[in-house]
Design an enzyme around this catalytic site. Structure first.
Site, short mmCIF file in Angstrom:
data_model
loop_
_atom_site.label_atom_id
_atom_site.label_comp_id
_atom_site.label_asym_id
_atom_site.label_seq_id
_atom_site.Cartn_x
_atom_site.Cartn_y
_atom_site.Cartn_z
N GLU A 12 -5.07 -10.02 -2.09
CA GLU A 12 -4.28 -9.96 -1.18
C GLU A 12 -4.56 -9.51 0.10
O GLU A 12 -4.95 -8.48 0.13
CB GLU A 12 -3.03 -9.03 -1.58
N ASP A 24 -4.99 -5.56 -4.43
CA ASP A 24 -3.93 -5.35 -3.58
C ASP A 24 -4.65 -4.64 -2.09
O ASP A 24 -5.69 -4.13 -2.29
CB ASP A 24 -3.08 -3.96 -4.16
C1 GLC Z 1 0.24 -4.02 -0.73
C2 GLC Z 1 1.73 -4.25 -1.54
C3 GLC Z 1 2.84 -3.50 -0.87
C4 GLC Z 1 2.53 -2.22 -0.70
C5 GLC Z 1 1.06 -2.12 0.04
C6 GLC Z 1 0.42 -0.91 -0.32
O1 GLC Z 1 0.54 -4.95 0.46
O2 GLC Z 1 2.17 -5.74 -1.55
O3 GLC Z 1 3.92 -3.80 -1.40
O4 GLC Z 1 3.39 -1.51 0.05
O5 GLC Z 1 0.05 -2.94 -0.74
O6 GLC Z 1 0.10 -0.55 -1.45
#
Ligand code: GLC
Ligand code: MG
Length: 719
Positions: free
Chosen positions: A413, A343
């Protein structure tokens, strides 16, 4: 056998042989008190004996019941029998070998050409065959292309656990609910399931704010429920990908409590800077808006948070933090988790110097800056050292990937928007592995590029920039972005699914995309998402509504009176149950494409070559070297259209309609000079040809995990 019995046995044997053949006359044998077999040794496996050799026989039994056919005379029983040199060949060619003949006799035959020759031929044949087999095995190993791993051969399906299926009637989805619905993935031919976080959490960011990385939130179930789910998934051949959230914890995590109070061991677990209640250490702003610094009275310092103030950023420059996070990774790997979605990775490190970030608009009043889009994030994202951290985790995961079929998958991500090179770095280098792929979010821009050329442009953004030999992937939605069918219109959802499932690489599917779910409307007072509370237009609630399983109460999602977010009103018609019964539904077509993608070599391993793009249509072909069967994919992102592909000489005049998102007349011939598509229609056309398109059009074609097909052996080989 005692020596005497044994001697008798051999004598009788020998005599019988001679009697049976009746071809040896006395004159052929010279009797001079020496028998040519050692009758006294009594060893059936006695040493070999040369013809003509004479050995004293001392042990014939007096009462032998068999007539002495050689001497016929009692006095001559202890005698020597000698065979004339040079005659044995003649003699034994006339005696038929028989079962049970002693080795010594056998040896007499074995030297004869008629036995020796075939034996030698067989011997050399065996050697040659063995060598050929070894060579073939080595060739096969060297020439075999790598098999696709599970994360390449199946789409990745994202479950948002709050919204998938509620098993305990509290209106919020949970792990047991997911367990109840595993058949859905078997139906869809999907093997890889990513479940958004279910760690213990105060749910300020619905699980992306973790209080305990080694525990399950009671809302979602227990650790036992998790273990049961993982075991059941593995039983069904499904893989579980978890969210790993390294950048931050919840402010209720015990590390943060200890850090806030200045505990010696934990004080540097987070990023602290001097400040006061009115002045932040610098101009940095949070992704969710406003300053990314929050003052803590207890420490009289500010801590840094890229997201909510309830999500303090961990300090990855502290080796203890790195170790803690690696151990957490190991904890889940030990449990058997198959992969991680990493993440928000670009936020893991920040510059130590804490200088202000440059403003996008230098003229803007600095006091008015409160969104991430107003600054260039030179000091808060993608800092030096970030990839080392990810590569080290990849290394950890590799340790757990050694057993066959147990590869642990990593996806990163990172939203880098147009900075494609930054995204591509998460693929690692040819020498150091990192993620298997970073999510490709470019297709999320389809709504603003809804033309054939626009679609090709977005596809090409990835294909043209992806490092050689890497594996692409395609995303059109997730829990952070509006649902694609809402932004492009539901009439395009089928063609978009066809795009995802016919492109090379791994398609990802956010729950509900397989039935064409749409955003819900959430009134301002109903907003649940903290980001939405800051900026209602950016609320992520609309894309997080409960999964639509049936036309029953709460669409089969929950038995509760109230669900955490409302269901989409169209759930009575747009739901899994209804669509399973309809062969033309979004779901049935998704399933058909998913099965087809697995079954057809050109679709999962072949080249993709751009053939056509205009305001309405994007067309590409999928072919694999060595196989005459190929596919042409024609996707309409605009209005009704007819295209003429006569100029593509590699295409035959006539193709066959394999699948259309709008018509049912499969098998119908389609003429290449006139390929018609309606608005939002996708066609999958099959054709047969000896002429491959890719050799002459390298710049229009891409392939990952290249392989060629060998028809005679029905195998793939490296080429
Ligand atoms: C990522 C997740 C999102 C979350 C963020 C903070 O971008 O996809 O949903 O709010 O991280 O953890
Ligand atoms: Mg529940």
């Amino acid at each position: 056998m005692d020596p005497v019995t044994s001697a008798t046995f051999y004598r009788v044997l020998f005599e019988r042989m001679i009697t049976r053949s009746q071809l040896i006359s006395a004159k052929d044998l010279e009797v001079d008190g020496c028998m040519f077999l050692d009758m006294s040794s009594g060893t059936a496996n006695g040493s070999s004996m040369e013809l003509g050799e004479c050995i004293q026989n001392t042990g014939f039994h007096e009462d032998d019941e068999t007539e002495d056919a050689v001497g016929g005379d009692e006095e001559n029983r202890t005698s020597t029998v000698k065979m004339s040199p040079g005659r044995e060949e003649d003699t034994y060619t006339q005696i038929k070998p028989y079962a049970g003949m002693p080795k010594e006799v056998l040896l007499l035959y074995s030297v004869q050409a008629r036995y020796r020759l075939p034996r030698e031929i067989l011997f050399w044949l065996t050697i040659v065959c063995t060598l050929a087999l070894v060579a073939l095995t080595i060739t096969v190993i060297v020439m075999s292309p790598r098999c696709l791993s599970w994360w390449q051969s199946s789409p990745v399906y994202q479950i948002y656990p709050r919204s998938f299926k509620d098993s305990d009637s509290d209106g919020i989805g949970d792990l047991k609910g997911i367990l109840d619905k595993l058949d859905h993935f078997q139906y869809l031919n999907i093997k890889a399931i990513w479940i958004s976080p279910f760690y213990k959490s105060p749910m300020k960011d619905f699980g992306y704010d973790v209080e305990d990385f080694r525990d399950i939130d009671p809302l979602f179930g227990s650790m036992q429920d998790f273990d049961d789910l993982l075991a059941a998934m593995h039983d069904k051949g499904l893989k579980l990908i978890m969210d790993f959230i390294p950048n931050h914890t919840s402010d209720t995590h015990q590390w943060f409590n200890l850090s806030s109070s200045g505990h010696a061991q934990y004080k540097d677990y987070y990023i602290w800077a001097n400040c006061n209640t009115t002045h932040a250490p610098n101009n940095w702003v949070s992704v969710f808006g406003n300053s990314s610094w929050t003052y803590v009275e207890e420490r009289q310092q500010c801590y840094y948070h890229q997201f909510l103030k309830e999500q303090p950023d961990l300090n990855f420059r502290n080796p203890h933090v790195r170790r803690e996070m690696t151990e957490i990774l190991r904890f889940w790997l030990e449990k058997g988790v198959d992969g991680f979605r990493m993440d928000a990775v670009k936020h893991i490190l920040e510059a130590k110097h804490l200088r202000d970030e440059p403003q996008v608009d230098p003229q803007q009043d600095p006091d008015t800056i409160d969104t991430e889009f107003e600054l260039h994030h030179d000091y808060t994202t993608t800092q030096l050292g970030l990839h080392d951290i990810l590569q080290a985790w990849r290394g950890e995961m590799d340790v757990y990937s050694r057993e066959p079929g147990r590869y642990r998958f990593m996806v990163a991500e990172s939203y880098d928007y147009e900075e494609t090179d930054k995204t591509m770095m998460y693929y690692g280098t040819p020498y150091v592995k990192e993620s298997d792929f970073p999510f490709n979010f470019y297709l999320m821009d389809l709504p603003t590029n809804l033309t054939g050329t626009g679609a090709q442009g977005l596809v090409n953004l990835w294909m043209a920039n992806m490092p050689v030999g890497k594996w692409p992937n395609w995303v059109v939605g997730n829990h952070d972005k509006p649902r694609i069918s809402s932004s492009v219109g539901q009439e395009y959802i089928k063609v978009i699914n066809m795009l995802l499932l016919t492109l090379p690489g791994t398609p990802t599917t956010y729950y509900g995309e397989e039935i064409g779910m749409m955003n819900i409307n959430v009134t301002i007072d109903e907003i649940q998402d903290p980001f939405g509370k800051f900026n209602p237009n950016a609320s992520r609630d609309p894309q997080r509504s409960p999964m639509q399983w049936s036309d029953g109460p709460n669409s089969g999602f929950s038995d509760a009176n109230h669900t955490w977010l409302p269901l989409h009103p169209h759930h009575t018609t747009v739901n899994v149950e209804a669509q399973q019964k309809d062969s033309g539904s979004v779901l049935s077509q998704y399933r058909a494409l998913s099965l087809l993608r697995q079954a057809q070599l050109p679709l999962h391993r072949g080249w993709m070559c751009y053939i056509w793009s205009d305001a309405d249509v994007f067309a590409f072909l999928r072919e694999i070297d060595g196989l005459d069967k190929a596919f042409l994919v024609v996707l309409n992102f605009g209005a009704d259209s007819v295209i003429n592909l006569s100029a593509i000489t590699e295409l035959p005049e006539q193709l066959t309609l394999h699948m259309s998102t709008k018509q049912e007349n499969y098998g119908m011939p389609v003429i290449k000079s006139s390929i018609a598509t309606a608005r939002g229609e996708g066609l999958l056309l099959e054709y047969s040809t000896h002429m491959r398109f890719n050799p002459g059009h390298a710049s229009q074609c891409f392939v990952s995990e290249k392989a060629c097909y060998l028809g005679v052996l029905d195998i793939l080989y490296k080429c």
